[in-house]
Each structure stands twice: as C-alpha cells, then as structure tokens.
Scaffold this motif. Structure first.
Motif, mmCIF file in Angstrom:
data_model
loop_
_atom_site.group_PDB
_atom_site.id
_atom_site.type_symbol
_atom_site.label_atom_id
_atom_site.label_comp_id
_atom_site.label_asym_id
_atom_site.label_seq_id
_atom_site.Cartn_x
_atom_site.Cartn_y
_atom_site.Cartn_z
ATOM 1 N N HIS A 148 -11.382 -4.482 3.877
ATOM 2 C CA HIS A 148 -10.421 -3.388 4.794
ATOM 3 C C HIS A 148 -11.697 -3.062 6.091
ATOM 4 O O HIS A 148 -12.946 -3.109 6.001
ATOM 5 C CB HIS A 148 -10.507 -2.052 3.599
ATOM 6 C CG HIS A 148 -9.795 -0.915 4.457
ATOM 7 N ND1 HIS A 148 -10.460 0.130 4.771
ATOM 8 C CD2 HIS A 148 -8.484 -0.889 4.797
ATOM 9 C CE1 HIS A 148 -9.224 1.126 5.360
ATOM 10 N NE2 HIS A 148 -8.301 0.396 5.265
ATOM 11 N N ARG A 181 1.895 -9.841 3.377
ATOM 12 C CA ARG A 181 1.270 -9.232 2.096
ATOM 13 C C ARG A 181 2.588 -8.462 1.484
ATOM 14 O O ARG A 181 3.386 -7.781 2.089
ATOM 15 C CB ARG A 181 0.161 -8.257 2.306
ATOM 16 C CG ARG A 181 -0.147 -7.758 1.108
ATOM 17 C CD ARG A 181 -1.289 -6.533 1.524
ATOM 18 N NE ARG A 181 -0.717 -5.728 2.140
ATOM 19 C CZ ARG A 181 -1.364 -4.279 2.260
ATOM 20 N NH1 ARG A 181 -2.712 -4.158 2.019
ATOM 21 N NH2 ARG A 181 -0.588 -3.596 2.946
ATOM 22 N N SER A 227 -8.081 -4.837 0.476
ATOM 23 C CA SER A 227 -6.623 -4.425 0.694
ATOM 24 C C SER A 227 -5.595 -5.483 0.289
ATOM 25 O O SER A 227 -4.543 -5.190 0.454
ATOM 26 C CB SER A 227 -6.560 -3.881 2.138
ATOM 27 O OG SER A 227 -7.037 -2.815 2.549
ATOM 28 N N LYS A 259 -1.147 5.121 -3.094
ATOM 29 C CA LYS A 259 -0.798 3.864 -3.176
ATOM 30 C C LYS A 259 0.057 3.733 -4.592
ATOM 31 O O LYS A 259 0.858 4.231 -5.044
ATOM 32 C CB LYS A 259 -1.735 2.844 -2.677
ATOM 33 C CG LYS A 259 -2.390 2.882 -1.490
ATOM 34 C CD LYS A 259 -3.333 2.022 -1.086
ATOM 35 C CE LYS A 259 -3.641 1.712 0.470
ATOM 36 N NZ LYS A 259 -4.536 2.807 0.967
ATOM 37 N N SER A 296 0.786 -1.237 0.135
ATOM 38 C CA SER A 296 0.075 -0.165 0.092
ATOM 39 C C SER A 296 0.919 1.152 0.259
ATOM 40 O O SER A 296 0.307 2.356 0.123
ATOM 41 C CB SER A 296 -0.836 -0.093 1.248
ATOM 42 O OG SER A 296 -0.081 -0.328 2.306
ATOM 43 N N HIS A 326 -6.352 0.435 -3.470
ATOM 44 C CA HIS A 326 -4.828 -0.410 -3.724
ATOM 45 C C HIS A 326 -4.808 -0.144 -5.348
ATOM 46 O O HIS A 326 -3.480 0.008 -5.474
ATOM 47 C CB HIS A 326 -5.123 -1.799 -3.295
ATOM 48 C CG HIS A 326 -4.203 -1.895 -2.034
ATOM 49 N ND1 HIS A 326 -3.058 -2.496 -1.981
ATOM 50 C CD2 HIS A 326 -4.887 -1.696 -0.950
ATOM 51 C CE1 HIS A 326 -2.817 -2.370 -0.555
ATOM 52 N NE2 HIS A 326 -3.955 -2.202 0.100
HETATM 53 N N1 DSN Z 1 -3.808 0.344 5.335
HETATM 54 C C1 DSN Z 1 -3.816 0.212 3.852
HETATM 55 C C2 DSN Z 1 -3.234 -1.158 3.649
HETATM 56 O O1 DSN Z 1 -2.288 -1.326 3.965
HETATM 57 O O2 DSN Z 1 -3.926 -1.743 2.632
HETATM 58 C C3 DSN Z 1 -5.324 0.218 3.451
HETATM 59 O O3 DSN Z 1 -5.987 1.635 3.869
#
Ligand code: DSN
Length: 410
Positions: free
Chosen positions: A121, A356, A171, A225, A30, A199
């Motif tokens: 999310h 992730r 997310s 992002k 992100s 995203h």
């Molecule tokens: N906090 C963000 C993320 O890392 O996906 C989403 O808002």
C-alpha cells in the motif's frame, strides 16, 4: 429542511450515485455496502460534537454521552478481535500506519514493507507518501515465479536492512500471510511487527482466516472494506504501546474524533460479532474462489494462480489489455473494478497491466456462487471482445438484470 429541499443540486447527484450503486455490479475489492443502521449512526447528531481527547479525558464539556459511544466502540472492538488495546479514532486506514511509524521510529530510521507491485500500500513507504518521505523504507516483494511471499528472501532482506519495524499486509495480495513467520523474523532482527489488515479485517473478525492479532505488536485497519463499517480506521496494539499510540494519533496526527463515525464503527463491530456475519464472510471466500476458477477456465492468468481471501488479480501481460482499458470496458457494461499493478508490471500504476476483483459487495447483496459464475462469464465476454458492440450491449443488459435481481436489502 431535508436535503432534497435544501440543496436540490447536490441531492440529485447523491440520488444518481445511489442509482449507480444499485445498477452496477461492484467488484472493487476494497469497497462494501453498509447496513442502514451503520448509515443512521453516520448521519446522527453525534456529528455536531467536538470531543478532542479520549473517553473521560476530553478538552470540551458536554462529552459524557460521546464517552459512552466511544467506550462502547472500543469495548466491542476489543471483544471482536481479542485485542488488548484499541483506538477507534483514526479517520482512515492510512493515519493508523502513520501513528505506528511515528511512535516507534525517528525520522530517517528504517522500516521494511511490501512493494506496490507485489500488492503493498502507498502508506507502506511509497516515496509519494509522507511515510516514505519521513522514514527510510526498504522493501520486499513476492517471488516472481510463484508470485507468493518468499519468507527466506524476506528474512535475508530483514537481516541486511535491520529495520526497526516490519510491516506485513497488503492491498492486492490474494493469499494468506504467515504472521507467525513474520513475527519470528521480526524478533530475529530486533524489529517490531505491524500488520495492516485493512483488506481482510472482516474475514479476521469472522474467524474465517487466521488472525494477525496474537503475533503483531500493532495491527492497523480501515473499517469499511470486508468489515463493512463506515469509512474510517482502527488501531489495535499490545497494552504496553497503548498510551504512546493514543498520544501519537491525537494530538500527534489527528484533531477531533468523528464521534458519529465512531458510533457507526460500534454498530459495525456489533454486526460483525453475529453468526450471520460469519456466514457472509464464508460466502465472500466461496465467491472469490468461484470467480477465480471460472476466470482461469476462461483462459485468464491470475496472479499466484488464485485466491485464499476476498480478492484476485488478473494479469493481462505486457502485450494484453492495460488495466486502465479493462477497467473502462467493464465500467461501460455496469461492472466496476479497479486497475492494478501486477508483480512483473512494466507499465505505470495509472495504466497498469492488471485488474483487481473482489467479492465483498456482491456477497452483501446476496450473490451466491451461481450468480458469481455468471459474473465471471460476463467479465470474460467483455474483455475478450472489446470491439464487439453486440457482446458489450448484451453484457450490459445481463449485468443490469443481475443487479436488479439482487438489490441491496436496505
Ligand atoms: N485504496 C484502498 C484499496 O483500494 O485497496 C487501500 O487503502
């Protein structure tokens, strides 16, 4: 007086953070690294100006020039996304979602959104968020075998729950979403459709993945992002909802707009409209696919078996490393990721069973698929040998030299 002279203590912390960003490989999906032009607009004199209201309808004098700034941002975003109505004032990616919820639902009414474990999310109805405290959110997930969205199941839940609003977008979902099917399901049950594209906004702007804008009544996003703008948000909607959404965001949810940030959004929209941004976005996708393939070859299990966008999730399983441990291990060798809950996770989100990974920031600093393969090898070595100090120290040296080989260009 400049910052270093005015406030040495703070200035040194910021210098150390800049060094940290330069010396680490950032795979937080992100995050990104903005251009100098975006940073200049963020730090400009526009930060001094109050401008409650909207262009040509403000509650303060002296707003002629911020009107020009905000209108430029709106016009650029409309063109970039082929949008009917745009609001560039949201402070973050969560506020736009609240503005939509409060515009189309009364407290206690039902919306339908993806659950956290499938990649949804917090602002999509988590009981911890105001969204879940004020409205009733029913949830859909992914098929636990394929770990893909199951549109038949979604339709069943929608028919049962009769939501006023269906929310698509996530997310931590590494696959494309079929917005046409979402819209058909929404129409079938008399719901409106909101797509949260936070995203993937940059990939949508660049035209390298399908756009939700033709299908959704509302599209919300953050701007920092894949879109590579300043930290902030954006609402796109059909013209018929424009006035309601604008009133709900201000004065309903927010106060004065941050015109310096809006200026920086305008710069980012301009940058995202250029051919170089399309090249960049294609490279983000290539690098993500390469990272996924290399990690699978190394024996890691990826949620849904891969990626169609900028991110992927490793699932270590119930008996494997926790996401928290993996995040810490990788950070100790200058590789930054975040822990992530995965579809069958039995652990709490703070611990989790996955991580992730995303490629937007590495791609901004010029990483190609060749360097991405090296990054995959480093991640693999570190996670497979958590107690081997030699492996960890060699990985740290390699991560540092990769970072030095490809510094941020500004
Ligand atoms: N906090 C963000 C993320 O890392 O996906 C989403 O808002």
């Amino acid at each position: 007086m400049n910052l270093a002279d005015q406030d040495k203590e703070l200035s040194k912390i910021i210098d150390r953070e800049e060094l940290r960003q330069n010396e680490t490989l950032n795979l937080v999906a992100s995050e990104n690294h903005v251009s100098r032009a975006v940073r200049e607009a963020t730090a400009s004199s526009l930060t001094n100006k109050y401008a409650e209201g909207y262009p040509r309808k403000r509650y303060y004098g002296g707003t002629g020039l911020v009107d020009e700034v905000e209108q430029l941002a709106i016009d650029r975003a409309k063109k970039l996304f082929s949008a009917e109505h745009v609001n560039v004032q949201p402070y973050s990616g969560t506020n736009p979602n609240l503005a939509v919820y409060f515009s189309v639902m009364e407290p206690g009414e039902t919306a339908l959104a993806m659950n956290l474990q499938a990649g949804g999310h917090l602002s999509h109805g988590s009981p911890m968020s105001i969204s879940g405290k004020v409205f009733r959110f029913a949830q859909y997930g992914v098929n636990l075998e394929t770990e893909l969205l199951d549109y038949d199941e979604l339709e069943k839940i929608a028919k049962r729950e009769k939501p006023k609003l269906i929310v698509a977008g996530a997310s931590a979902y590494s696959r494309l979403i079929d917005y046409k099917v979402f819209r058909e399901i929404a129409d079938n049950v008399g719901a409106l459709l909101l797509v949260d594209m936070a995203h993937i906004a940059g990939l949508v702007a660049a035209g390298v993945i399908p756009s939700p804008i033709p299908y959704a009544h509302f599209v919300t996003s953050s701007t920092h992002k894949t879109l590579r703008g300043p930290r902030g948000g954006l609402i796109i909607c059909k013209e018929e909802f424009g006035e309601t959404i604008d009133k709900m965001l201000f004065p309903g949810i927010q106060g004065g707009p941050l015109e310096n940030i809006i200026a920086a959004k305008a710069v980012a929209f301009l940058e995202a409209s250029k051919p170089e941004f399309k090249t960049y976005s294609l490279s983000v996708l290539d690098n993500a696919k390469t990272l996924a393939k290399e990690l699978e070859n190394e024996g890691f299990r990826l949620v849904s078996g891969g990626t169609d966008n900028h991110l992927l999730n490793i699932d270590f399983g119930e008996a494997g490393l926790t996401g928290k441990e993996a995040e810490k291990l990788l950070e100790s060798v200058n590789i930054i990721v975040n822990r992530e809950v995965v579809p069958r996770d039995k652990r709490k989100p703070y611990i989790s069973s996955g991580v992730r990974l995303g490629t937007p920031t590495l791609t901004t600093r010029g990483f190609s698929t060749e360097e991405t393969k090296l990054v995959a090898k480093l991640i693999s070595a570190v996670l497979k040998n958590p107690a081997d100090e030699k492996v960890q120290s060699e990985a740290k040296n390699s991560a540092l030299s990769l970072a030095k080989k490809l510094p941020f260009s500004d």
